[in-house]
Write a protein that holds these residues in place. Sequence first.
Motif, mmCIF file in Angstrom:
data_model
loop_
_atom_site.group_PDB
_atom_site.id
_atom_site.type_symbol
_atom_site.label_atom_id
_atom_site.label_comp_id
_atom_site.label_asym_id
_atom_site.label_seq_id
_atom_site.Cartn_x
_atom_site.Cartn_y
_atom_site.Cartn_z
ATOM 1 N N ASP A 156 18.134 -36.566 52.328
ATOM 2 C CA ASP A 156 16.803 -36.263 51.592
ATOM 3 C C ASP A 156 16.836 -34.649 51.070
ATOM 4 O O ASP A 156 15.759 -33.961 51.382
ATOM 5 C CB ASP A 156 15.675 -36.374 52.565
ATOM 6 C CG ASP A 156 15.325 -37.725 53.233
ATOM 7 O OD1 ASP A 156 15.700 -38.641 52.356
ATOM 8 O OD2 ASP A 156 15.005 -38.052 54.492
ATOM 9 N N ASP B 186 15.170 -40.792 49.457
ATOM 10 C CA ASP B 186 14.846 -40.420 48.476
ATOM 11 C C ASP B 186 16.103 -40.428 47.241
ATOM 12 O O ASP B 186 16.863 -41.351 47.468
ATOM 13 C CB ASP B 186 14.242 -38.894 48.322
ATOM 14 C CG ASP B 186 15.650 -37.942 49.020
ATOM 15 O OD1 ASP B 186 16.700 -38.314 48.982
ATOM 16 O OD2 ASP B 186 15.297 -36.686 49.053
ATOM 17 N N ASP B 187 16.114 -39.911 46.248
ATOM 18 C CA ASP B 187 17.015 -39.942 45.098
ATOM 19 C C ASP B 187 18.353 -39.098 45.218
ATOM 20 O O ASP B 187 19.030 -38.740 44.367
ATOM 21 C CB ASP B 187 16.544 -39.599 43.922
ATOM 22 C CG ASP B 187 15.280 -40.700 43.447
ATOM 23 O OD1 ASP B 187 15.362 -41.912 43.854
ATOM 24 O OD2 ASP B 187 14.526 -40.508 42.614
#
Length: 248
Positions: free
Chosen positions: A19, A49-50
Amino acid sequence: MTSADGRRVGVAAVLPAKDEAERIAATVTAVRAIPGVDLVVVVDDGSSDDTAELAREAGAEVARHARNRGKAAAMTTGAAHVARHEAVERGADATLPARPLLFVDGDLEASAANVAGLVPPVLEGRADMTIATLPPQKTAGGGRGFVVRLARKGIADLTGFEAVQPLSGMRCITREAFDAATPLARGWGVEVGLTVDVLLAGMRVEEVPCDLHHRVSGSDWRGQLHRARQYRDVALALARRRARRGLR
């Protein structure tokens, strides 16, 4: 860069991350600019997340854990990814040496460029592992030093080495030294276990000041829980190594 025996050798940076979408691209960019680093691997340790996508866009190779497995597992996965990469390279040149591994936290952003100082002592054969010591951070942490004191005393008792910052995660290590410390200590005991195992294998460890800045845990309940887990894992890593040596 050139190793102690005159051969040109690259360095593989391994960034365990969970994250870290806000920081990972800047960290990867800074690490890729370090002289000698020719491979950057981000191990996405179960991020929600990304992190993985942004790391790849920034120029890193990415290995992923479907669920969070902890830093030791991420470091092991990263080292294995590097080894597979090198096996492909050796198909063309069997004499290629194994790259030293440069472990970098994913939240350092631009300051990650300053881990460059960890590399020369390893490549020049003066140390088998270097450890970054950090300056006071921009935001003070909420701990009282219990975990640091436990780690410092445990390392000194087992090896005689007086560590300035025993919990520092930024390290450059030869593949031989990494293998000597495998399997790694679990959880937050991984750094202490690495230091003890490398020293007990008769190898050399050197601390190097580096101007690095990252997030610190606060004094709220999350920070207190984090430090409690650290204390548990460091104590366990030390206890297991004392047991191996027949110590109490």
